[in-house]
Motif scaffolding. Structure first.
Motif, mmCIF file in Angstrom:
data_model
loop_
_atom_site.group_PDB
_atom_site.id
_atom_site.type_symbol
_atom_site.label_atom_id
_atom_site.label_comp_id
_atom_site.label_asym_id
_atom_site.label_seq_id
_atom_site.Cartn_x
_atom_site.Cartn_y
_atom_site.Cartn_z
ATOM 1 N N VAL A 344 0.871 -1.176 0.000
ATOM 2 C CA VAL A 344 0.000 0.000 0.000
ATOM 3 C C VAL A 344 0.908 1.226 0.000
ATOM 4 N N VAL A 353 -2.881 0.214 -3.966
ATOM 5 C CA VAL A 353 -2.354 -1.079 -3.538
ATOM 6 C C VAL A 353 -1.926 -1.842 -4.779
ATOM 7 N N VAL A 377 -7.106 2.815 -3.525
ATOM 8 C CA VAL A 377 -7.690 2.404 -2.254
ATOM 9 C C VAL A 377 -8.466 3.581 -1.679
ATOM 10 N N CYS A 396 -8.779 -12.439 3.475
ATOM 11 C CA CYS A 396 -9.020 -11.014 3.629
ATOM 12 C C CYS A 396 -7.912 -10.426 4.489
ATOM 13 N N TRP A 408 -11.163 -6.227 4.661
ATOM 14 C CA TRP A 408 -10.809 -5.871 3.286
ATOM 15 C C TRP A 408 -10.500 -7.132 2.480
ATOM 16 N N TYR A 410 -8.912 -7.810 -0.251
ATOM 17 C CA TYR A 410 -7.962 -6.983 -0.986
ATOM 18 C C TYR A 410 -7.689 -7.466 -2.402
ATOM 19 N N THR A 411 -7.850 -8.765 -2.677
ATOM 20 C CA THR A 411 -7.533 -9.249 -4.026
ATOM 21 C C THR A 411 -8.612 -8.881 -5.042
ATOM 22 N N ASP A 414 -12.339 -3.021 -3.068
ATOM 23 C CA ASP A 414 -11.811 -1.887 -2.319
ATOM 24 C C ASP A 414 -12.291 -1.986 -0.874
ATOM 25 N N LEU A 415 -11.735 -1.176 0.001
ATOM 26 C CA LEU A 415 -12.186 -1.095 1.386
ATOM 27 C C LEU A 415 -13.633 -0.638 1.443
#
Length: 499
Positions: A344, A353, A377, A396, A408, A410-411, A414-415
């Motif tokens: 990040v 990210v 992000v 996550c 999150w 993440y893959t 978004d948050l």
């Protein structure tokens, strides 16, 4: 005939002498003094290490002219006969026993009470346990800047049955070391096998302690390695073969602590020309642990999943991918083909990210990074103060922001705009963690143990001496499971210590 008369004369004289003898012996008509040890104390005693073993002797006897002896030794038995072969050592000659136990284990205790006519003996089994066996461990910073440990022991079924309630012990290190305290500026703590290692920044110390008793074992001083080496991060792994730790310095430089030699050496293999001051690590099935280094200007990242000695697995500097950018946070997942790296960073006023495949960071192909994805992000959540905890069970990462935790994925996503967990107002999240199996465990990759998330927070406005708290939440639903408020000084690091 004369001879017979002579014999009879001797017999008559002996009978007369016997009749005149006055017997003053007391053996026949005086009672023997009996001593009984009444069964007031239990025959089997459980006690914590460093506590005082106290037994008030309940003796039944017609005299006070008694002597006392208490002997204790590590319990042993003959494998053929099953009889005790304990070697005893005298620990007291007082009537009542008061003895501080300093060693863990199963002991045989012998109580001997002696009168002028003999001795009475009673045996006990004493189990010296550790109050630091397993449970939540918080490395804390006290108001005076010194380090400390707050510990919550996980109770055994026997302790629960006995009515014990879980409670935090503050100043556990000082308790176990006769009042001696940790140094100023604690920055990191890790468990490796049977030991804990506590890293200090400005004090330039690394303290090794017994993981069960918290007794100090050894102390490393980085001033003797390099005068201006001020530790920031310790990277290691709870693995029986882990004998080398990596430590970064805020003034630049990476050191390697070799525990077998009890020495500090320069860390080999890093790309030249870049000064590194921070790092991130996590256990890995493939190479014990993986390490990621961040440059002093936070514009370069270097990673390897191996040990840095193999030229096919040398450290790479990400091909200047982050030049002109600012790295905020790094975390890794664990996959069948290695630990991918997720960075990040800030780029031109925007938070992004990037996911990088581990293989292209390992191999010197010269073709650039294998970027899995790169995306913006949501702004205002991930900062330098944030904690990021990857969870391989739910695929996550949990991200902290002030008193909130975001879940999150993440893959792919978004948050979220809304937090997954929100602590009471005034709480400032300092640490995130979950249950982590030892790398020694054959079932190490069973991530189902990561169904809870542990949060250590600090509230500077909380009343009382201890302003740190611990919260346990369900990692799937976000439901609160347990909370322990006001149980530590300011948390620096926190984890669940396994046996």
């Amino acid at each position: 005939m004369n001879r017979i008369k002579y014999i009879w004369g001797i017999l008559i004289v002996l009978c007369c002498l016997q009749a005149c003898y006055d017997d003053n012996s007391k053996l026949a008509d005086q009672p023997i003094i009996e001593v009984n040890i009444l069964p007031t104390a239990k025959d089997s005693i459980n006690i914590y290490f460093n506590n005082t073993l106290e037994i008030k002797a309940d003796i039944e006897s017609e005299t006070d002219a008694l002597t006392y002896q208490w002997d204790m030794g590590l319990y042993a038995e003959d494998p053929k006969t099953g009889e005790s072969t304990t070697v005893f050592k005298n620990i007291s000659q007082e009537k009542d026993l008061s003895y501080v136990v300093r060693e863990l284990g199963h002991y045989h205790l012998r109580q001997i009470v002696t009168s002028e006519d003999g001795s009475t003996i009673k045996y006990y089994h004493v189990f010296v346990n550790s109050q630091f066996e397993e449970g939540f461990t918080i490395l804390e910073r006290r108001p005076d800047g010194k380090g400390g440990i707050s510990f919550l022991k996980t109770l055994t079924p026997e302790e629960i049955e006995a009515g014990m309630e879980p409670s935090f012990m503050q100043n556990a290190f000082a308790y176990a070391n006769g009042g001696k305290e940790l140094y100023l500026d604690p920055v990191d703590i890790d468990k490796v096998g049977n030991y804990l290692y506590i890293l200090h920044g400005e004090s330039q110390k690394l303290v090794q302690i017994d993981a069960k008793t918290f007794e100090e074992i050894y102390e490393y001083d980085f001033k003797f390695y390099q005068l201006d080496f001020v530790p920031t991060t310790m990277m290691t792994c709870d693995y029986r073969y882990c004998t080398e730790f990596t430590v970064t310095s805020k003034n630049g430089g990476v050191a390697m602590v070799q525990v077998q030699q009890q020495a500090i050496f320069p860390f080999p293999g890093l790309p030249q020309g870049t000064v590194y001051t921070d790092g991130y690590d996590r256990p890995s099935y493939f190479s014990s642990s993986t390490e990621v280094f961040i440059s002093k200007d936070r514009d370069a990242v270097c990673w390897s999943g191996a040990n840095g000695y193999d030229p096919f697995f040398s450290f790479q500097n990400c091909f200047d991918y982050f030049k002109g950018k600012y790295v905020l946070k790094i975390f890794q997942n664990e996959k069948s083909d290695g630990n991918d790296v997720f960075v990040v960073y800030r780029d031109g006023g925007q938070t992004k990210v990037v996911g990088i495949h581990s293989a292209m960071l390992n191999l010197s192909t010269g073709k650039g990074l294998w970027v899995l994805f790169e995306r913006p992000v949501r702004e205002g959540i991930i900062t330098e103060e944030s904690q990021i905890l990857p969870n391989d069970y739910y695929t996550c990462a949990f991200v902290s922001h002030k008193n909130e935790v975001y879940k999150w994925f993440y893959t792919q996503l978004d948050l979220d705009a809304m937090p997954f967990i929100k602590l009471p107002e005034g709480e400032e999240i300092r640490c995130l963690n979950h249950y982590q199996k030892s790398r020694n465990d054959s079932n190490y990759q069973d991530y189902s143990v990561q169904k809870e998330i542990y949060i250590a927070s600090y509230n500077p406005n909380r009343e009382g001496e201890f302003k740190g708290s611990l919260w346990v939440y369900n990692a799937d639903t976000g439901k609160l499971i347990n909370k322990y408020e006001g149980i530590s000084y300011e948390p620096v690091d926190m984890f669940y210590k396994i046996k």
